[in-house]
Design a protein around this motif. Structure first.
Motif, PDB file in Angstrom:
ATOM      1  N   PHE A 176       0.883  -1.166   0.000  1.00 42.24           N
ATOM      2  CA  PHE A 176       0.000   0.000   0.000  1.00 42.24           C
ATOM      3  C   PHE A 176       0.927   1.224   0.000  1.00 42.24           C
ATOM      4  N   PRO A 177       0.402   2.393  -0.389  1.00 41.70           N
ATOM      5  CA  PRO A 177       1.307   3.554  -0.435  1.00 41.70           C
ATOM      6  C   PRO A 177       1.788   3.985   0.946  1.00 41.70           C
ATOM      7  N   THR A 192      -5.682   0.788   0.006  1.00 39.98           N
ATOM      8  CA  THR A 192      -6.259   0.588  -1.333  1.00 39.98           C
ATOM      9  C   THR A 192      -6.839  -0.835  -1.345  1.00 39.98           C
ATOM     10  N   LYS A 193      -7.282  -1.264  -2.492  1.00 47.61           N
ATOM     11  CA  LYS A 193      -7.853  -2.609  -2.689  1.00 47.61           C
ATOM     12  C   LYS A 193      -8.938  -2.913  -1.655  1.00 47.61           C
ATOM     13  N   ASN A 227       7.460  -2.129  -0.429  1.00 43.97           N
ATOM     14  CA  ASN A 227       6.276  -2.341  -1.263  1.00 43.97           C
ATOM     15  C   ASN A 227       6.482  -3.660  -2.026  1.00 43.97           C
ATOM     16  N   ASN A 228       5.372  -4.277  -2.486  1.00 46.23           N
ATOM     17  CA  ASN A 228       5.552  -5.550  -3.212  1.00 46.23           C
ATOM     18  C   ASN A 228       6.317  -5.369  -4.531  1.00 46.23           C
ATOM     19  N   ASN A 254       0.796  -1.764  -9.901  1.00 51.09           N
ATOM     20  CA  ASN A 254       1.775  -0.744  -9.540  1.00 51.09           C
ATOM     21  C   ASN A 254       3.127  -1.117 -10.165  1.00 51.09           C
ATOM     22  N   GLU A 282       3.470   4.040  -7.738  1.00 52.99           N
ATOM     23  CA  GLU A 282       2.047   4.064  -7.346  1.00 52.99           C
ATOM     24  C   GLU A 282       1.193   4.530  -8.527  1.00 52.99           C
ATOM     25  N   GLU A 312      -5.922   1.842 -11.484  1.00 51.69           N
ATOM     26  CA  GLU A 312      -5.987   0.493 -10.891  1.00 51.69           C
ATOM     27  C   GLU A 312      -7.369  -0.131 -11.107  1.00 51.69           C
TER      28      GLU A 312
END
Ligand code: BGC
Length: 496
Positions: A176-177, A192-193, A227-228, A254, A282, A312
């Motif tokens: 996530f950011p 998000t998501k 981040n992933n 992303n 992002e 997204e």
């Protein structure tokens, strides 16, 4: 008598003819109405197709405008629709890392706990990954409950593995950011998501996890928060030094890439040992002005907040099935193609998940058996006729194609940003003369990309259309299985 019987028969015959005519007219009218209703459903699909068209010239404009936003995002904080977050990662694993490392990977409702054993020379000796589902109530509840759940899962995992936790560094992939204050800390900007644990927003998520580890009696600490995309880049780079960016196309979407510090104007005092920093783009929050939203785009109905993940919502797995559901709902409203019961079943949000959308599109049986099964089992629509099943498959195709082509445009924008899309580098000959890299590798991960062949085909096709065959041949997308989590363990090793 005879005369009156004949007259009666004549009357009867005229009557019968009139009835027959009336019946025929009624049947013709019904057929006409049925045709009209069918036509209205077809019109919905035709309209969707027109609205979702993404010709190559339009994609090229998306590339250019996203690349401009990326530049702008490096100049001022908040000056762009893409956040361009600095990750504090200035060096990627180089293959010399050794030892046993743990990682947690939280990005969707399925999260992972990992143990990775590294040997010298880019060798992963052993790797254990456990997937767990996060109960839905925890994705919207109290912050401590969510982090306790994660800490406990790690504790049980370590116990099962017979390992020990004493002072071990831990990689934490948090997709996530996040605004980083160091490689091991950063505050959540926005969920998000599927997540909305409001209490966590603004908090240092590494600290949230560290505190939960202590509450659960674990003597471990997060030493890298990533981040992933960054995890995936780390794994990609571990295997291949030409890997310069990473892309995720799964539940969300992303990318991140390696940037030179001297162009990061918003942070000119940024000092790193390598002169480079990994930037988390992002891109999910981008809203390409060239792409008009359809009435089914989920962002259409929401308040138009600046960072509303518009891109997204057109590309990634959480949303594609929902867009299809909204189209089917419209078809059911204007026609009876799905039968009366459909209106009800189609009113449940997010009932159609992306894997079903993929299975519908990929059903190549002549009678679309799989489409029928999914409509029956998941949308409670019985005996949907073949011609309607064909329409359903077309809807899924249109939505998939737009998503994949937009993802391709976003990938090219990264290449443009770093000068590998051919516009700066010219032909291969010029590239070679200028010493520009011959080969660009992009690490990629995510369920939608990995599990959906048609999506991949559309994406590849669009990459070639935008870049041209010669440049496209120099770009390779390399799938990094479990990259986001394994990469965090690698970074935990590299930074320990
Ligand atoms: C998040 C990103 C993440 C992406 C893929 C987006 O919703 O904002 O941080 O990398 O999903 O999981």
């Amino acid at each position: 008598m005879e005369g009156s019987a004949a007259a009666w028969l004549r009357v009867a015959a005229v009557g019968c003819a009139a009835v027959a005519c009336a019946v025929a007219a009624e049947m013709a009218a019904r057929r006409g109405m049925a045709w009209c209703r069918w036509y209205r459903a077809v019109e919905v699909v035709r309209d969707l197709e027109q609205r979702c068209a993404t010709p190559t010239e339009q994609l090229q404009r998306v590339v250019n405008s996203l690349a401009v936003e990326m530049f702008a995002g490096l100049v001022t904080e908040g000056g762009s629709r893409v956040r361009m977050l600095l990750t504090c990662v200035d060096a990627l694993p180089d293959g010399s890392e050794e030892g046993v490392y743990y990682a947690i990977d939280l990005g969707g409702t399925s999260f992972r706990v990992l143990k990775v054993e590294l040997g010298a020379g880019s060798t992963i000796i052993n790797q254990k990954v456990e997937h767990q589902s996060i109960p839905e109530n925890l994705t919207k509840g109290a912050s401590n409950d969510l982090f306790n759940f994660i800490a406990l899962a790690l504790k049980n995992f370590i116990a099962r593995e017979g390992g020990e936790d004493e002072g071990r560094p831990l990689g934490f992939t948090f997709s996530f950011p996040v605004r980083h204050s160091s490689i091991s800390s950063g505050s959540l900007i926005q969920w998000t998501k599927e997540f909305s644990v409001e209490e966590t927003v603004g908090k240092d998520v590494a600290q949230c996890l560290n505190e939960a580890l202590v509450r659960n009696g674990l003597n471990m600490k997060v030493n890298v928060l990533v981040n992933n995309t960054v995890g995936t880049l780390a794994l990609g780079h571990y295997y291949d030094k030409d890997t310069i960016a990473a892309v995720i196309i799964g539940a969300g979407t992303n990318a991140c890439y390696i940037e030179r510090n001297d162009v990061i104007v918003k942070s000119l005092d940024l000092l790193t040992n390598t002169g480079q920093t990994v930037v988390n783009v992002e891109w999910g929050s981008y809203r390409p002005p060239q792409i008009a939203l359809t009435p089914y785009d989920i962002c259409f109905k929401e308040t138009r907040s600046y960072y509303d993940q518009g891109f997204e919502k057109m590309i990634s797995g959480v949303y594609l099935g929902e867009i299809a559901r909204l189209v089917f709902q419209k078809m059911a409203q204007v026609s009876d193609v799905f039968g009366a019961a459909a209106v009800d079943s189609l009113s449940t949000p997010f009932i159609l998940r992306a894997p079903y959308l993929a299975a519908i599109r990929e059903d190549d049986s002549p009678d679309l058996r799989e489409v029928g099964r999914i409509l029956e089992e998941h949308l409670k629509m019985q005996d949907v006729p073949l011609k309607t099943r064909k329409l359903v498959a077309i809807v899924c195709d249109i939505i998939t194609q737009r998503a994949a082509r937009l993802a391709a445009a976003a990938i090219v924008a990264i290449l443009q940003k770093i000068g590998c899309d051919g516009t700066l580098c010219g032909t291969r000959k010029v590239r070679t003369m200028r010493g520009v890299r011959e080969r660009t590798v992009i690490a990629i991960e995510g369920g939608l990309f990995q599990g959906y062949a048609v999506f991949r085909e559309y994406l590849d096709e669009a990459l070639t259309q935008i870049l041209g065959e010669e440049i496209a041949a120099t770009v390779s997308l390399r799938v990094m299985e479990e990259g986001s989590g394994v990469g965090a363990a690698l970074l935990a090793a590299a930074y320990s």
